[in-house]
Design a protein around this motif. Structure first.
Motif, PDB file in Angstrom:
ATOM      1  N   PHE A 109       0.820  -1.223   0.000  1.00 27.94           N
ATOM      2  CA  PHE A 109       0.000   0.000   0.000  1.00 27.94           C
ATOM      3  C   PHE A 109       0.851   1.270   0.000  1.00 27.94           C
ATOM      4  O   PHE A 109       0.405   2.323  -0.425  1.00 27.94           O
ATOM      5  N   THR A 110       2.091   1.138   0.456  1.00 27.37           N
ATOM      6  CA  THR A 110       2.935   2.341   0.543  1.00 27.37           C
ATOM      7  C   THR A 110       4.074   2.352  -0.488  1.00 27.37           C
ATOM      8  O   THR A 110       4.870   3.281  -0.535  1.00 27.37           O
ATOM      9  N   ALA A 111       4.112   1.304  -1.321  1.00 25.16           N
ATOM     10  CA  ALA A 111       5.229   1.179  -2.264  1.00 25.16           C
ATOM     11  C   ALA A 111       4.955   1.904  -3.581  1.00 25.16           C
ATOM     12  O   ALA A 111       3.811   2.233  -3.895  1.00 25.16           O
ATOM     13  N   ASP A 112       6.035   2.153  -4.325  1.00 23.40           N
ATOM     14  CA  ASP A 112       5.894   2.820  -5.631  1.00 23.40           C
ATOM     15  C   ASP A 112       5.577   1.819  -6.738  1.00 23.40           C
ATOM     16  O   ASP A 112       4.825   2.126  -7.659  1.00 23.40           O
ATOM     17  N   ILE A 113       6.181   0.637  -6.660  1.00 22.90           N
ATOM     18  CA  ILE A 113       5.816  -0.420  -7.621  1.00 22.90           C
ATOM     19  C   ILE A 113       5.461  -1.665  -6.809  1.00 22.90           C
ATOM     20  O   ILE A 113       5.921  -1.832  -5.678  1.00 22.90           O
ATOM     21  N   MET A 114       4.622  -2.511  -7.375  1.00 19.56           N
ATOM     22  CA  MET A 114       4.112  -3.678  -6.657  1.00 19.56           C
ATOM     23  C   MET A 114       5.077  -4.866  -6.802  1.00 19.56           C
ATOM     24  O   MET A 114       5.853  -4.928  -7.762  1.00 19.56           O
ATOM     25  N   LEU A 167      16.028  -1.002  -9.685  1.00 23.29           N
ATOM     26  CA  LEU A 167      17.075  -0.799  -8.666  1.00 23.29           C
ATOM     27  C   LEU A 167      16.902   0.534  -7.931  1.00 23.29           C
ATOM     28  O   LEU A 167      17.396   0.700  -6.823  1.00 23.29           O
ATOM     29  N   ARG A 168      16.212   1.461  -8.564  1.00 22.21           N
ATOM     30  CA  ARG A 168      15.963   2.755  -7.914  1.00 22.21           C
ATOM     31  C   ARG A 168      14.605   2.794  -7.211  1.00 22.21           C
ATOM     32  O   ARG A 168      14.232   3.816  -6.642  1.00 22.21           O
ATOM     33  N   SER A 169      13.866   1.700  -7.242  1.00 22.33           N
ATOM     34  CA  SER A 169      12.517   1.717  -6.669  1.00 22.33           C
ATOM     35  C   SER A 169      12.557   1.704  -5.147  1.00 22.33           C
ATOM     36  O   SER A 169      13.535   1.260  -4.524  1.00 22.33           O
ATOM     37  N   ARG A 170      11.478   2.168  -4.550  1.00 24.51           N
ATOM     38  CA  ARG A 170      11.345   2.136  -3.089  1.00 24.51           C
ATOM     39  C   ARG A 170      10.994   0.733  -2.621  1.00 24.51           C
ATOM     40  O   ARG A 170      11.334   0.331  -1.528  1.00 24.51           O
ATOM     41  N   MET A 171      10.286  -0.010  -3.477  1.00 20.57           N
ATOM     42  CA  MET A 171       9.781  -1.332  -3.068  1.00 20.57           C
ATOM     43  C   MET A 171      10.899  -2.247  -2.590  1.00 20.57           C
ATOM     44  O   MET A 171      10.730  -2.971  -1.603  1.00 20.57           O
ATOM     45  N   ILE A 172      12.039  -2.240  -3.264  1.00 15.38           N
ATOM     46  CA  ILE A 172      13.093  -3.196  -2.891  1.00 15.38           C
ATOM     47  C   ILE A 172      13.618  -2.902  -1.486  1.00 15.38           C
ATOM     48  O   ILE A 172      14.139  -3.784  -0.820  1.00 15.38           O
ATOM     49  N   LEU A 183      11.563  -1.324   0.893  1.00 17.06           N
ATOM     50  CA  LEU A 183      10.433  -1.429   1.825  1.00 17.06           C
ATOM     51  C   LEU A 183      10.115  -2.872   2.201  1.00 17.06           C
ATOM     52  O   LEU A 183       9.535  -3.122   3.256  1.00 17.06           O
ATOM     53  N   CYS A 184      10.492  -3.815   1.349  1.00 19.73           N
ATOM     54  CA  CYS A 184      10.198  -5.230   1.625  1.00 19.73           C
ATOM     55  C   CYS A 184      10.769  -5.620   2.986  1.00 19.73           C
ATOM     56  O   CYS A 184      11.938  -5.395   3.274  1.00 19.73           O
ATOM     57  N   LYS A 240      22.078   5.226  -5.298  1.00 20.20           N
ATOM     58  CA  LYS A 240      21.597   5.824  -4.049  1.00 20.20           C
ATOM     59  C   LYS A 240      20.247   5.213  -3.668  1.00 20.20           C
ATOM     60  O   LYS A 240      19.303   5.245  -4.461  1.00 20.20           O
ATOM     61  N   PRO A 241      20.127   4.638  -2.451  1.00 20.79           N
ATOM     62  CA  PRO A 241      18.854   4.015  -2.078  1.00 20.79           C
ATOM     63  C   PRO A 241      17.727   5.027  -2.023  1.00 20.79           C
ATOM     64  O   PRO A 241      17.912   6.135  -1.508  1.00 20.79           O
ATOM     65  N   SER A 242      16.570   4.648  -2.550  1.00 20.19           N
ATOM     66  CA  SER A 242      15.445   5.589  -2.522  1.00 20.19           C
ATOM     67  C   SER A 242      14.801   5.649  -1.142  1.00 20.19           C
ATOM     68  O   SER A 242      13.945   6.486  -0.900  1.00 20.19           O
ATOM     69  N   GLU A 243      15.205   4.752  -0.239  1.00 19.47           N
ATOM     70  CA  GLU A 243      14.775   4.827   1.161  1.00 19.47           C
ATOM     71  C   GLU A 243      16.050   4.833   2.007  1.00 19.47           C
ATOM     72  O   GLU A 243      16.442   3.805   2.583  1.00 19.47           O
TER      73      GLU A 243
END
Ligand code: SF4
Ligand code: SF4
Length: 187
Positions: A46-51, A68-73, A75-76, A109-112
């Motif tokens: 629910f809070t991720a940029d890609i599923m 590789l730039r996504s937040r999902m990796i 947030l998991c 650079k990590p997006s989180e």
């Protein structure tokens, strides 16, 4: 269906990235057929940029930079709910680990950033003491992240309830743990 997907990827010349992540994670990413079961059960979707299912698709078609730039990796949380639901037996948490490792190795650079800093601080604590010492780890995390005053009340409550030990416990066999770190990180 799997053969068609593999052929398409070969045709577009994007198989290399998929092979790399498959080898690193040990997971048959190419066999994902986009049923979406992983995403339906993922507690952070629910809070991720890609599923999560989009992550596997992007790996399959070689969309390296965006995944590789996504937040999902970052947030998991590795809960493995997706694994229990996946009809193809893909352990998506391992795929996410492989993607994080690849992003770090490529100096993306990590997006989180705070999650990445937390990972590093956690591992540094284990490397030094053989296990996590929560108080020193949290102090170090706060200094590194700059989030000096967040969760102070929560920390105080945990301390008063005896959940946080003041004196670190140094485990036996720390040299063996050190060897694992040296081997893993090539120190
Ligand atoms: S392991 Fe990661 S991707 Fe899978 S359900 Fe848990 S948080 Fe979502
Ligand atoms: S549950 Fe498995 S097969 Fe379905 S989309 Fe997720 S990874 Fe792919």
């Amino acid at each position: 269906m799997q053969a068609i997907a593999e052929d398409r990827i070969r045709l577009t010349g994007e198989k290399k990235f998929c092979d790399e992540i498959t080898a690193l994670s040990g997971q048959p990413v190419i066999s994902c057929y986009q049923c979406g079961e992983c995403t339906a059960g993922c507690p952070v979707a629910f809070t991720a940029d890609i599923m999560p299912n989009q992550v596997t698709r992007m790996v399959q078609v070689g969309l390296e930079e965006p995944v590789l730039r996504s937040r999902m990796i970052w947030l998991c949380v590795g809960c493995e709910t997706c694994t229990t639901r996946c009809p193809r037996g893909i352990e998506l948490a391992k795929v996410m680990d492989a993607l994080r490792e690849t992003a770090v190795a490529r100096k993306i650079k990590p997006s989180e950033p705070s999650i990445s800093t937390f990972h590093k601080t956690f591992l540094d604590s284990v490397e030094r003491m053989g296990r996590v010492h929560e108080i020193t780890m949290l102090a170090e995390y706060k200094l590194r992240s700059g989030k000096l005053f967040s969760d102070l009340l929560l920390g105080a409550r945990m301390f008063l309830k005896g959940k946080l030990a003041l004196i670190p416990e140094f485990l036996k066999g720390r040299s063996d743990i050190k060897k694992i770190f040296n081997k893993t990180f090539g120190k």
